[in-house]
Design a protein around this motif. Sequence first.
Motif: not given
Length: 349
Positions: A77-79, A115-119
Motif C-alpha cells: 500500500x502507498x506509504x 510498503x509491503x503488506x507481509x513485511x
Amino acid sequence: MEESRDWRAEDFDYELPDELIAQYPAERRSESRLLTLDRRTGATSLHAFSELPSFLRPGDCLVLNDSKVMAARLFGAKEGGAARIEALLMRDLGDGRWQAMLRPGKRVKPGTVVRLERNAQVTYTILDRAEEGTYLIAFDDADVEELLARCGQVPLPPYITRQATELDRERYQTVYARVPGSVAAPTAGLHFTPELLAEIQAAGIHLARVTLHVGPGTFRPVSTERIRDHVMHEEIFELDAEQAAIVNSARQRGGRVIAIGTTSVRVLESCVTADGSVQPQQGATRIFLYPPYTPRAVDGLLTNFHLPKSTLLMLVSTFADRDAVLAAYRRAIAARFRFFSYGDCMLIT
C-alpha cells in the motif's frame, strides 16, 4: 506446411468449453494425458504422458527450458495511505532496481513509496515509467530474492481464476528449473518427473538445456488485424556452448531435436544458422513464428494446448498444417483433455 497467406488472428480461433481450462495440476505430474500428432499425415492418437518414451528414439535430443518461476507477485500500500498496489516483478536490473507491472497503474506515479503488506519493514519506490506500460522500481535495502521466497505469491495465469496456494510453489515449476527469472512457467515441462527423465536418458536420449525467462507478454493477445503486424514481446534467453554442442551433435548423428515447449523453440530458432545448427548466444529475442515458417533447428515439439488466437498457437502451427493442428485440438476437446498451463499436452513429430 501451408502456403503463404495473409493470416488473421481469427484463422487460429477455436471454441473451448470453460470447464476444460485446468484450474489445478494433475494429482501426479506424469499422470497427465498426451495427444500425438504426425506432422506428415495429420494422424492423431491419445495416450498417457507416461508413454512418452515410447515415441522417442535413441539418439534423439530433448531440449528443456530450465528457467525458474519467481514468486514475483507482491502486495503493498502507498506509504501514508490505504491505496493497495500489486506489483509483478519482471526483470532484475541490478542494485535493487526492477522492471515491474503495477496495478492499478492509475494510482501510481514516480516518487510513490509502497510498503509491503507481509513485511512492513520493506518498501520500494516507484522511479519512473518504463516500456510497454511497465515501471522502474527500487527496493530499499532488501534482499529481493529472499523477500520473494518469504512474501511473494506465484503469479498464476489470468485464466486460472483461483488464488495461488503453497501447492503452486511446487507444481507451477518444472523439476529441472534452475535459473530464476520467469513470471510464467514453461508449462510443457511440468509433466516430467525425475524418474521419467532418468528413464528417457537410460534409453539413449540426450537432454540439453536452454534458458528463456517467460514474461507476462506470453499471455498478450494479438490485437492487429493481420498477424504479421503484431509486435512480439521481448524475452531474455541464453544458449551456452556446452548445450549447443549437445543439440548439434544429436542432429549430426541423425537424431531428432525435440523442443520441450514453445520457449525452447524460440531459443533454438533465435540461434539457428543457415545449415540448421545452433550457435551459443545470449540476449533478448522478439522472434515471432507463424506459418509458413518452418523450424530449422527443431524437428519435433512437445507442448501444452494454447489459447485461441495466441502467438503460441501460431508457433505450434509452424510444425504442422494449421488445419491439422486445429483438428487435433478438436479431438482433444472431444476427449475432454485439460487445457492451458496445468492441462494436458501434445507431441508433434
